[in-house]
Scaffold this motif. Sequence first.
Motif, mmCIF file in Angstrom:
data_model
loop_
_atom_site.group_PDB
_atom_site.id
_atom_site.type_symbol
_atom_site.label_atom_id
_atom_site.label_comp_id
_atom_site.label_asym_id
_atom_site.label_seq_id
_atom_site.Cartn_x
_atom_site.Cartn_y
_atom_site.Cartn_z
ATOM 1 N N ALA A 1 -48.572 -20.962 -45.911
ATOM 2 C CA ALA A 1 -47.327 -21.627 -46.279
ATOM 3 C C ALA A 1 -46.738 -22.343 -45.080
ATOM 4 C CB ALA A 1 -46.331 -20.595 -46.811
ATOM 5 N N THR A 2 -46.123 -23.472 -45.334
ATOM 6 C CA THR A 2 -45.429 -24.208 -44.274
ATOM 7 C C THR A 2 -44.012 -24.461 -44.703
ATOM 8 O OG1 THR A 2 -46.134 -26.309 -45.195
ATOM 9 C CG2 THR A 2 -47.546 -25.350 -43.500
ATOM 10 N N GLU A 3 -43.148 -24.637 -43.715
ATOM 11 C CA GLU A 3 -41.750 -24.922 -43.998
ATOM 12 C C GLU A 3 -41.589 -26.396 -44.354
ATOM 13 O OE1 GLU A 3 -38.823 -23.249 -41.239
ATOM 14 O OE2 GLU A 3 -40.547 -22.589 -40.105
ATOM 15 N N LYS A 4 -40.619 -26.691 -45.208
ATOM 16 C CA LYS A 4 -40.299 -28.074 -45.505
ATOM 17 C C LYS A 4 -39.647 -28.703 -44.296
ATOM 18 C CE LYS A 4 -39.686 -27.320 -50.452
ATOM 19 N NZ LYS A 4 -38.751 -27.406 -51.596
ATOM 20 N N ASN A 5 -40.013 -29.962 -44.047
ATOM 21 C CA ASN A 5 -39.471 -30.653 -42.879
ATOM 22 C C ASN A 5 -37.959 -30.712 -42.933
ATOM 23 O OD1 ASN A 5 -41.996 -31.122 -41.913
ATOM 24 N ND2 ASN A 5 -42.188 -33.123 -42.917
ATOM 25 N N GLY A 6 -37.355 -30.361 -41.806
ATOM 26 C CA GLY A 6 -35.918 -30.486 -41.679
ATOM 27 C C GLY A 6 -35.132 -29.397 -42.361
ATOM 28 N N LYS A 7 -35.805 -28.485 -43.058
ATOM 29 C CA LYS A 7 -35.071 -27.444 -43.773
ATOM 30 C C LYS A 7 -34.964 -26.206 -42.909
ATOM 31 C CE LYS A 7 -34.976 -24.798 -48.068
ATOM 32 N NZ LYS A 7 -35.666 -24.527 -49.339
ATOM 33 N N GLU A 8 -33.724 -25.766 -42.698
ATOM 34 C CA GLU A 8 -33.504 -24.581 -41.877
ATOM 35 C C GLU A 8 -33.225 -23.401 -42.784
ATOM 36 O OE1 GLU A 8 -30.396 -25.353 -39.176
ATOM 37 O OE2 GLU A 8 -31.485 -26.906 -38.079
ATOM 38 N N ARG A 9 -33.869 -22.268 -42.443
ATOM 39 C CA ARG A 9 -33.652 -21.065 -43.226
ATOM 40 C C ARG A 9 -32.577 -20.219 -42.584
ATOM 41 N NH1 ARG A 9 -37.751 -18.506 -41.827
ATOM 42 N NH2 ARG A 9 -38.429 -20.124 -40.418
ATOM 43 N N LYS A 10 -31.629 -19.779 -43.412
ATOM 44 C CA LYS A 10 -30.558 -18.928 -42.915
ATOM 45 C C LYS A 10 -30.622 -17.599 -43.658
ATOM 46 C CE LYS A 10 -27.448 -22.721 -41.719
ATOM 47 N NZ LYS A 10 -26.095 -23.294 -41.899
ATOM 48 N N HIS A 11 -30.541 -16.509 -42.901
ATOM 49 C CA HIS A 11 -30.637 -15.190 -43.504
ATOM 50 C C HIS A 11 -29.530 -14.307 -42.970
ATOM 51 C CE1 HIS A 11 -34.569 -16.394 -44.877
ATOM 52 N NE2 HIS A 11 -34.910 -16.671 -43.641
ATOM 53 N N LYS A 12 -29.060 -13.432 -43.836
ATOM 54 C CA LYS A 12 -28.077 -12.462 -43.376
ATOM 55 C C LYS A 12 -28.756 -11.496 -42.424
ATOM 56 C CE LYS A 12 -25.350 -12.641 -47.606
ATOM 57 N NZ LYS A 12 -24.822 -11.863 -48.754
ATOM 58 N N ARG A 13 -28.061 -11.163 -41.376
ATOM 59 C CA ARG A 13 -28.636 -10.275 -40.372
ATOM 60 C C ARG A 13 -27.707 -9.089 -40.146
ATOM 61 N NH1 ARG A 13 -30.345 -15.358 -39.020
ATOM 62 N NH2 ARG A 13 -32.532 -15.512 -38.439
ATOM 63 N N ASP A 14 -28.311 -7.918 -40.129
ATOM 64 C CA ASP A 14 -27.535 -6.713 -39.872
ATOM 65 C C ASP A 14 -27.407 -6.508 -38.377
ATOM 66 O OD1 ASP A 14 -29.358 -5.454 -42.551
ATOM 67 O OD2 ASP A 14 -27.196 -5.800 -42.582
ATOM 68 N N ARG A 15 -26.289 -5.923 -37.977
ATOM 69 C CA ARG A 15 -26.059 -5.621 -36.562
ATOM 70 C C ARG A 15 -26.003 -4.114 -36.385
ATOM 71 N NH1 ARG A 15 -26.931 -10.284 -36.904
ATOM 72 N NH2 ARG A 15 -25.859 -11.986 -35.871
ATOM 73 N N TYR A 16 -26.342 -3.691 -35.214
ATOM 74 C CA TYR A 16 -26.360 -2.271 -34.916
ATOM 75 C C TYR A 16 -25.605 -1.979 -33.641
ATOM 76 C CZ TYR A 16 -29.702 -1.835 -38.586
ATOM 77 O OH TYR A 16 -30.281 -1.852 -39.801
ATOM 78 N N ASN B 61 -36.098 -6.715 -38.837
ATOM 79 C CA ASN B 61 -37.540 -6.940 -38.921
ATOM 80 C C ASN B 61 -38.097 -6.585 -40.296
ATOM 81 O OD1 ASN B 61 -37.517 -7.837 -36.323
ATOM 82 N ND2 ASN B 61 -38.318 -5.959 -35.426
ATOM 83 N N GLN B 62 -37.475 -5.628 -40.967
ATOM 84 C CA GLN B 62 -37.892 -5.324 -42.332
ATOM 85 C C GLN B 62 -37.757 -6.566 -43.211
ATOM 86 O OE1 GLN B 62 -35.417 -2.025 -43.457
ATOM 87 N NE2 GLN B 62 -36.442 -0.581 -42.078
ATOM 88 N N GLY B 63 -36.651 -7.282 -43.034
ATOM 89 C CA GLY B 63 -36.456 -8.509 -43.802
ATOM 90 C C GLY B 63 -37.505 -9.549 -43.483
ATOM 91 N N ILE B 64 -37.877 -9.670 -42.214
ATOM 92 C CA ILE B 64 -38.898 -10.649 -41.834
ATOM 93 C C ILE B 64 -40.238 -10.296 -42.460
ATOM 94 C CG2 ILE B 64 -40.249 -11.512 -39.880
ATOM 95 C CD1 ILE B 64 -37.715 -11.399 -38.201
#
Length: 789
Positions: free
Chosen positions: A6-21, A613-616
């Motif tokens: 799989a490849t990313e679409k050009n110019g499209k940025e992925r945003k994900h919620k991230r947990d902090r510890y 990392n679980q999300g990744i």
Amino acid sequence: MLLHYATEKNGKERKHKRDRYSFYSVNFVVAATCLFVLSCGTSFDHVDYGQLQDGMFHFAFVSAQPPPKRRGGDFSGRIEKLAKRARESRANPQETLNLWKEVLSLDPRHLEGNYQLGIMYFSGYGPQMEGLKVLGKVLEGSEVGHVDEVRIPGVHLYDTIGREKVFTISNCIGRWNWQMRDYTEARKFIEISVVAKPDDNCAAAMQATLIDNFPETVQDADKSLRLYHEEMDKFLERTVNPQTQHLQEQEQQNEGFLPIDPSIYSSLPGVNEDPFVHCVLQMFHHSFYYRADVRSSAAKQFQLVVSLFPDLLYTSPMVTRRNLMNILPPSTPNDNDDGGKERNNIMTSSKSKPCVRRKIRLGIVSGFLSEGSSVTADFQGVIRRLDKNIFDIWFIYLRERVELEPAKFLLDQNEVPSDRVLLITRNVKENVGENAHMWLKETRTRIVKLNLDILFYLDCTMSSHAQRLAMSKLAPVQALSHGHPMTSGIPSQIMDYYISWAAAELPYAESSKHYTETLKLLPGDTLHQYYEPRVVVIDHERHSATDRMPFGKLVSEGGRQSLLPNVPSSGNWYLCMQKPFKLHPEFSYFVAEILRADPFARILLHDADIPQNQGIVRRRLENAGVNSMNFKGRVHFILVQPHHRLLALYELSTVILDGYPAGGCTTTREVLELGKAIITLPANFLGSRWTLGYYNILNDTKINDAVVAKNELEYVRLAVALGTNSNNIRTDTEKRIRDNVHKLFHRDEPIQEWTKMFLDISPVCIHSDNDTKKNDEDTGNKGNRHNEL
């Protein structure tokens, strides 16, 4: 083509919620109050704010509330009066905190209020994670303040709070995010700090050494490595003379160095405790970038380190004196060298080096000579059995992590006298700021006094103490081995040799290009270490040799359902319990194709240790197509298991999958000991080739044909063939493994080969009765001088 990347679409940025510890870095916990001092101009006694129940309120306001409705001139005046009182209430942090919270209740977008409250929370006067979040929002200008367009995050604050504070906050948040393994956030905030203070060498070093420890896609991995080299080259261009061919001249002239500005020891949180650890991000994960030029990456990191910390370069006067007396390491091999396969017999002397009437003085150093570590488990079988009539041995344990107890054999007076063990610890109260390397100077002195012939590092890139010590030349010959299987990046003038195993390396002409050291190879037709079984029989039942717990009945009586009740016991279990950081995105496509090819397959994977990392991992699988309905519920994530339960899991699984691009070493021996087959795809570097090496020692071509893949397609095909037991291939392969696995244990050949290796690289030979009288006559008085060394 079977594998679809799989490849990313050009110019499209992925945003994900991230947990902090919460922090787990002592450096940051201790130093966090520096931020409060920076903002308020004075320090306060820490108070207990455990009674605060509304630690989240300000962030909710920042992210959700609209701008305040203006209620006339007195409204703005009221906010300003509260802010003024908050600035002046320096003696009472609780009052200061409440005042800023009141300001934000009236104006959730109040820039200074968010900044000050974030500082206080981050400094320990409230929820630290919320402090980091709001400070990040302040820097980005995305949720607070009244900035319509921000070209560079943080720039809008230069006139408000000053570039220095923007630098401090962003650098701290970036460094913390890297420790939390959030590469995207770390890079963003570190870049903000570099823009705010472009002449700061510490921030530039952080940016240059940053690499994605857990890339989500192949493209992410490639981009991270490209940025690493771009930023590293930019940093090295700042030096007057970045080349390392003339290290001694640089050491004397102090040219080509960019030492850290001493002022940041008091202004930048985390630096004072250990500037090396704060400013230089570790290169441990470079070993998993199998398509990279890891030698170049590591060499650049060495150049950066010595430009920041010139005091790490050191040559002992004793070594200089011995070199002047022509006691030199053997010459560097040429391109046709076989890595030392043909060596002299153990006790014969070489005409190229002087002989002495004493034992070879060997120092063995590691940051992980601790009980239960993988380094101790791998090397102790050999280093405990070296001939004491040939070697005088000192063990040097760099105890960077004080909670790791020394290996038991080091504490056994009958085996290792106490005066032959150096336990090196760093006094964290004394070794700070510009004096952070006092421990190193003391350690050098202690090692030099031993007057060693060889200083042998079991590992280098897993311990910051070992990495720093290895940049000193403290013995005529210094060598490194595979405690962590990658080069140190240190030039061969300092670290002479990397000792590896021919059975697990590419041909010498190719594998020698992976190391800045001169590569020396133990023979590939014998095992490289002395291993003992990981399974022992106690009272007629099989036990783990590690935790001494039984596992035989878990297999024979409990079975799959008892061991893992949340995983359906049906189907073919394909198990990979390698640590997730060893697996790059390509491995997810192996998983997807196995699921496609075997409708009864269940994939069992070691779960990541943090949700980030679980999300990744899960998004990697989705990118590979594993989220389709056909595969629903057929991938299972397994937590860390006690060792006896792990052995049972191996035995109850249908087939074991080696990691990619980094495979198993101890894991592979355990699997083979249980008579199970493990599928492997050797990549270019040593860390991916241990399983191949062990199969080569079993010396059965039919086993290799069934389990050693040449490419990604064959990895899947071989795995499915074993999983489905096509033509009884699994039954036959497992029988062959059981018939040959004894070849991996209790072998004396590795002890003999390591002895030959040390004598080969030693700067002196042992004078024996077989040496000719002519040799004595030629040596004359020089022989007496050598005998005194």
